[in-house]
Motif scaffolding. Structure first.
Motif, PDB file in Angstrom:
ATOM      1  N   GLY A 112     161.709  13.627 -39.790  1.00  0.00           N
ATOM      2  CA  GLY A 112     160.574  12.677 -39.252  1.00  0.00           C
ATOM      3  C   GLY A 112     161.075  11.087 -39.095  1.00  0.00           C
ATOM      4  O   GLY A 112     160.400  10.463 -38.472  1.00  0.00           O
ATOM      5  N   GLY A 113     162.285  10.693 -39.805  1.00  0.00           N
ATOM      6  CA  GLY A 113     162.884   9.460 -39.772  1.00  0.00           C
ATOM      7  C   GLY A 113     162.255   8.445 -40.656  1.00  0.00           C
ATOM      8  O   GLY A 113     162.707   7.215 -40.293  1.00  0.00           O
ATOM      9  N   THR A 114     161.333   8.720 -41.501  1.00  0.00           N
ATOM     10  CA  THR A 114     160.974   7.751 -42.796  1.00  0.00           C
ATOM     11  C   THR A 114     162.275   7.405 -43.439  1.00  0.00           C
ATOM     12  O   THR A 114     162.911   8.047 -43.748  1.00  0.00           O
ATOM     13  N   LEU A 115     162.262   5.972 -43.669  1.00  0.00           N
ATOM     14  CA  LEU A 115     163.329   5.544 -44.454  1.00  0.00           C
ATOM     15  C   LEU A 115     162.697   5.178 -45.897  1.00  0.00           C
ATOM     16  O   LEU A 115     161.692   4.715 -46.057  1.00  0.00           O
ATOM     17  N   PHE A 116     163.590   5.570 -46.809  1.00  0.00           N
ATOM     18  CA  PHE A 116     163.262   5.299 -48.332  1.00  0.00           C
ATOM     19  C   PHE A 116     164.387   4.667 -48.928  1.00  0.00           C
ATOM     20  O   PHE A 116     165.744   4.952 -48.572  1.00  0.00           O
ATOM     21  N   VAL A 117     164.187   3.688 -49.809  1.00  0.00           N
ATOM     22  CA  VAL A 117     165.245   3.112 -50.547  1.00  0.00           C
ATOM     23  C   VAL A 117     164.980   3.114 -52.079  1.00  0.00           C
ATOM     24  O   VAL A 117     164.003   3.061 -52.317  1.00  0.00           O
ATOM     25  N   ALA A 118     166.222   2.794 -52.715  1.00  0.00           N
ATOM     26  CA  ALA A 118     165.869   2.881 -54.473  1.00  0.00           C
ATOM     27  C   ALA A 118     167.154   1.778 -54.715  1.00  0.00           C
ATOM     28  O   ALA A 118     168.068   1.594 -54.121  1.00  0.00           O
ATOM     29  N   GLY A 119     166.792   0.990 -55.838  1.00  0.00           N
ATOM     30  CA  GLY A 119     167.732   0.385 -56.680  1.00  0.00           C
ATOM     31  C   GLY A 119     167.409  -1.039 -56.830  1.00  0.00           C
ATOM     32  O   GLY A 119     165.924  -1.440 -56.891  1.00  0.00           O
ATOM     33  N   GLN A 120     168.141  -2.006 -56.951  1.00  0.00           N
ATOM     34  CA  GLN A 120     167.605  -3.531 -57.399  1.00  0.00           C
ATOM     35  C   GLN A 120     167.493  -4.295 -56.009  1.00  0.00           C
ATOM     36  O   GLN A 120     168.277  -4.208 -55.054  1.00  0.00           O
ATOM     37  N   ASN A 121     166.488  -4.800 -55.962  1.00  0.00           N
ATOM     38  CA  ASN A 121     166.093  -5.810 -54.690  1.00  0.00           C
ATOM     39  C   ASN A 121     166.143  -7.448 -54.955  1.00  0.00           C
ATOM     40  O   ASN A 121     165.504  -8.069 -54.585  1.00  0.00           O
ATOM     41  N   SER A 122     167.454  -7.556 -55.405  1.00  0.00           N
ATOM     42  CA  SER A 122     167.538  -8.902 -55.766  1.00  0.00           C
ATOM     43  C   SER A 122     167.721 -10.044 -54.608  1.00  0.00           C
ATOM     44  O   SER A 122     167.116 -11.122 -55.014  1.00  0.00           O
ATOM     45  N   HIS A 123     167.975  -9.590 -53.517  1.00  0.00           N
ATOM     46  CA  HIS A 123     168.127 -10.513 -52.477  1.00  0.00           C
ATOM     47  C   HIS A 123     166.866  -9.892 -51.269  1.00  0.00           C
ATOM     48  O   HIS A 123     167.565 -10.339 -50.054  1.00  0.00           O
ATOM     49  N   GLY A 124     166.247  -9.196 -51.325  1.00  0.00           N
ATOM     50  CA  GLY A 124     165.472  -8.489 -50.299  1.00  0.00           C
ATOM     51  C   GLY A 124     166.182  -7.409 -49.564  1.00  0.00           C
ATOM     52  O   GLY A 124     165.717  -7.087 -48.611  1.00  0.00           O
ATOM     53  N   GLU A 125     167.171  -6.848 -50.255  1.00  0.00           N
ATOM     54  CA  GLU A 125     167.789  -5.967 -49.390  1.00  0.00           C
ATOM     55  C   GLU A 125     167.186  -4.509 -49.504  1.00  0.00           C
ATOM     56  O   GLU A 125     167.805  -3.707 -48.571  1.00  0.00           O
ATOM     57  N   LEU A 126     166.024  -4.322 -50.087  1.00  0.00           N
ATOM     58  CA  LEU A 126     165.286  -3.080 -49.909  1.00  0.00           C
ATOM     59  C   LEU A 126     164.374  -3.281 -49.082  1.00  0.00           C
ATOM     60  O   LEU A 126     163.404  -2.144 -48.964  1.00  0.00           O
ATOM     61  N   ALA A 127     164.380  -4.337 -48.187  1.00  0.00           N
ATOM     62  CA  ALA A 127     163.143  -4.597 -47.151  1.00  0.00           C
ATOM     63  C   ALA A 127     161.884  -4.405 -47.732  1.00  0.00           C
ATOM     64  O   ALA A 127     160.777  -4.042 -47.115  1.00  0.00           O
ATOM     65  N   GLN A 128     161.674  -4.922 -49.024  1.00  0.00           N
ATOM     66  CA  GLN A 128     160.460  -5.002 -49.693  1.00  0.00           C
ATOM     67  C   GLN A 128     160.163  -6.607 -49.962  1.00  0.00           C
ATOM     68  O   GLN A 128     160.905  -7.465 -49.954  1.00  0.00           O
ATOM     69  N   ASN A 129     158.917  -7.034 -49.967  1.00  0.00           N
ATOM     70  CA  ASN A 129     158.613  -8.236 -49.947  1.00  0.00           C
ATOM     71  C   ASN A 129     158.452  -8.998 -51.597  1.00  0.00           C
ATOM     72  O   ASN A 129     157.887  -9.764 -51.711  1.00  0.00           O
ATOM     73  N   ASN A 130     159.540  -8.571 -52.378  1.00  0.00           N
ATOM     74  CA  ASN A 130     159.208  -8.784 -53.473  1.00  0.00           C
ATOM     75  C   ASN A 130     160.607  -8.917 -54.225  1.00  0.00           C
ATOM     76  O   ASN A 130     160.911  -8.034 -55.279  1.00  0.00           O
ATOM     77  N   ALA A 131     161.703  -9.929 -53.747  1.00  0.00           N
ATOM     78  CA  ALA A 131     162.989 -10.044 -54.321  1.00  0.00           C
ATOM     79  C   ALA A 131     162.883 -10.024 -55.818  1.00  0.00           C
ATOM     80  O   ALA A 131     162.207 -10.968 -56.508  1.00  0.00           O
ATOM     81  N   GLY A 132     163.946  -9.424 -56.407  1.00  0.00           N
ATOM     82  CA  GLY A 132     164.010  -9.592 -57.812  1.00  0.00           C
ATOM     83  C   GLY A 132     163.374  -8.261 -58.606  1.00  0.00           C
ATOM     84  O   GLY A 132     163.606  -7.830 -59.818  1.00  0.00           O
ATOM     85  N   THR A 133     162.838  -7.429 -57.993  1.00  0.00           N
ATOM     86  CA  THR A 133     162.217  -6.006 -58.206  1.00  0.00           C
ATOM     87  C   THR A 133     163.018  -4.889 -58.244  1.00  0.00           C
ATOM     88  O   THR A 133     163.539  -4.786 -57.208  1.00  0.00           O
TER      89      THR A 133
END
Length: 76
Positions: free
Chosen positions: A8-29
């Motif tokens: 269906g095309g939904t994108l999922f990510v996991a790991g360290q979000n140090s620099h916003g690389e997971l496209a989440q609005n909480n860098a460092g999580t």
């Protein structure tokens, strides 16, 4: 960092979000479990050490994360 595109095309990510690389609005999580990236649909995604590149089903390329060497295509 890990990426996965579900049926269906939904994108999922996991790991360290140090620099916003997971496209989440909480860098460092850190995300030990996969989280969905928005509600758009994707056909491909590739993760580097500190950045994410993804192609939406409409053909546009989306990038996020650290751009210290121009890896997001925005200069250096």
């Amino acid at each position: 960092m890990q990426t996965a595109i579900r049926t269906g095309g939904t994108l999922f990510v996991a790991g360290q979000n140090s620099h916003g690389e997971l496209a989440q609005n909480n860098a460092g999580t850190h995300y030990s479990s996969p989280v969905q990236v928005g509600s758009d649909t994707y056909i491909d995604a590739n993760a580097g050490d500190n950045h994410l590149l993804a192609i939406k089903t409409n053909g546009t390329l989306w990038c996020c994360g650290l751009n210290n060497y121009g890896q997001l295509g925005q200069g250096d």
